[in-house]
Design an enzyme around this catalytic site. Structure first.
Site, PDB file in Angstrom:
ATOM      1  N   GLY A 232      -1.290  15.173  -3.158  1.00 28.48           N
ATOM      2  CA  GLY A 232      -2.408  14.522  -2.498  1.00 28.48           C
ATOM      3  C   GLY A 232      -3.297  15.535  -1.795  1.00 28.48           C
ATOM      4  O   GLY A 232      -3.511  16.653  -2.285  1.00 28.48           O
ATOM      5  N   GLU A 234      -2.735  17.497   0.484  1.00 27.92           N
ATOM      6  CA  GLU A 234      -2.052  18.757   0.817  1.00 27.92           C
ATOM      7  C   GLU A 234      -2.089  19.755  -0.334  1.00 27.92           C
ATOM      8  O   GLU A 234      -1.761  20.928  -0.152  1.00 27.92           O
ATOM      9  CB  GLU A 234      -0.599  18.500   1.212  1.00 27.92           C
ATOM     10  CG  GLU A 234      -0.420  17.839   2.570  1.00 27.92           C
ATOM     11  CD  GLU A 234      -0.841  16.384   2.552  1.00 27.92           C
ATOM     12  OE1 GLU A 234      -0.579  15.702   1.532  1.00 27.92           O
ATOM     13  OE2 GLU A 234      -1.460  15.932   3.533  1.00 27.92           O
ATOM     14  N   GLY A 235      -2.472  19.319  -1.544  1.00 27.52           N
ATOM     15  CA  GLY A 235      -2.571  20.240  -2.666  1.00 27.52           C
ATOM     16  C   GLY A 235      -1.538  19.960  -3.725  1.00 27.52           C
ATOM     17  O   GLY A 235      -1.361  18.820  -4.167  1.00 27.52           O
ATOM     18  N   GLY A 260      -8.481   8.113 -10.604  1.00 30.82           N
ATOM     19  CA  GLY A 260      -8.908   9.210 -11.464  1.00 30.82           C
ATOM     20  C   GLY A 260      -8.644  10.587 -10.901  1.00 30.82           C
ATOM     21  O   GLY A 260      -8.818  11.585 -11.601  1.00 30.82           O
ATOM     22  N   ASP A 263      -5.961  12.298 -12.862  1.00 31.82           N
ATOM     23  CA  ASP A 263      -6.455  12.674 -14.182  1.00 31.82           C
ATOM     24  C   ASP A 263      -7.329  13.926 -14.078  1.00 31.82           C
ATOM     25  O   ASP A 263      -7.260  14.815 -14.933  1.00 31.82           O
ATOM     26  CB  ASP A 263      -7.239  11.528 -14.807  1.00 31.82           C
ATOM     27  CG  ASP A 263      -6.432  10.241 -14.867  1.00 31.82           C
ATOM     28  OD1 ASP A 263      -5.199  10.325 -15.071  1.00 31.82           O
ATOM     29  OD2 ASP A 263      -7.016   9.161 -14.682  1.00 31.82           O
TER      30      ASP A 263
END
Length: 319
Positions: A232, A234-235, A260, A263
């Site tokens: 998320g 945080e990377g 998305g 994706d």
């Protein structure tokens, strides 16, 4: 005659209707029409980055199917293997307009769709010659027995042909008969991939393990070259046999639509790996493109072209 594709993708495309105003879908009167589908989002994103991408699916012999075909061809996808099914309709999805960056609610009309009837007959004349990469997700095997059979066939054939393979579990629990069926099937597909790209919650649900390190280890033990886990804002977390570590996320001023983002992350990872960059650079590019996607309305409208990607990478170099 289209060029031989660099990348093969397969799955489901749906006609998407996004509410123009916030609130319960029961109260919304106006919608914007777009297209949706995790597999098509990735295909479009890679085509925008100048890869030759072939798309394998079915749409109905209806206006929605024609709209999807026209949109995908307009994005530069090779649609030679996109079949028009005269007996089954194109799937539809309706999406709320979220106001404060939360995940929007969506409602699907996809049961019995043309895409759910995709199967081995649709790839009888498919050749893997000249293809470099296959991207697969956990959506096709959830749709029907024939699409599940196709998913295993595609990964097995790609491996025999020497392609690299990415697999994004893309969990949709409501499409599965049971938790165990979902877990066993998706883990079996992941075991056939080179790179596994789960979200943290997905990895926890599929493996029963808690930490990114342990989840990645599970898939490395199954034979994966590497695992990149989405964290998320945080990377992301990268683990291969040679390297491990977290790659910081990219902050955005305002989250408009979260659909998305994963994706977009896959587009970044795949494109970077095919460009010959390191796994950490791949994760960083995934973070960048995922952050772009959450800032716009629509499931793929934020996916960049090469010029925009160069600007993003110059503005946000890997630390």
């Amino acid at each position: 005659m289209p060029l031989s594709p660099d990348i093969l993708t397969f799955g489901e495309a749906m006609s998407l209707f996004i509410a123009e105003t916030p609130g319960d879908l029961a109260e919304v009167e106006r919608f914007q029409r777009r297209i949706a589908g995790a597999d098509t989002n990735v295909a479009i994103g890679l085509a925008r980055l100048a890869f030759q991408v072939a798309w394998i699916s079915r749409v109905g012999d209806d206006s929605f199917g024609r709209f999807i075909r026209r949109t995908l061809e307009g994005e530069g996808l090779d649609c030679r293997h996109l079949r028009t099914d005269p007996d089954h309709p194109t799937g539809l999805v309706f999406k709320e307009r979220a106001e404060h960056g939360e995940d929007p609610k969506v409602e699907y009309l996809r049961r019995g769709s043309a895409a759910s009837h995709l199967g081995l007959d649709d790839v009888r004349d498919l050749t893997f010659q000249g293809v470099r990469h296959l991207h697969a997700t956990g959506l096709p095997p959830a749709l029907s027995p024939s699409t599940r059979e196709l998913a295993f066939h595609m990964l097995e054939q790609a491996r025999r042909a020497g392609l690299t393979i990415t697999f994004d579990p893309n969990l949709r629990p409501t499409l599965w008969d049971s938790e165990s069926d979902m877990r066993d099937t998706l883990n079996a597909l992941a075991a056939r991939a080179d790179w596994v790209l789960p979200g943290l919650a997905e990895g926890q649900r599929l493996t029963g393990l808690d930490s990114p390190h342990d989840i990645a280890g599970h898939y490395l033990d199954q034979g994966a070259t590497g695992v990149i886990i989405k964290l998320g804002p945080e990377g992301s977390y990268v683990r291969t046999q040679q390297d491990t570590g977290t790659v910081s996320g990219v902050s955005v001023a305002r989250v408009v639509d979260t659909v998305g983002a994963g994706d977009g992350f896959a587009v970044g990872v795949i494109s970077a790996l095919l460009d010959g960059l390191s796994p950490r650079h791949a994760a960083h590019r995934g973070n960048l493109i995922g952050a772009e996607q959450v800032q716009v309305v629509g499931d793929m409208e934020g996916l960049p072209d090469r010029a925009r990607l160069r600007d993003l990478e110059a503005a946000h170099p890997l630390a």
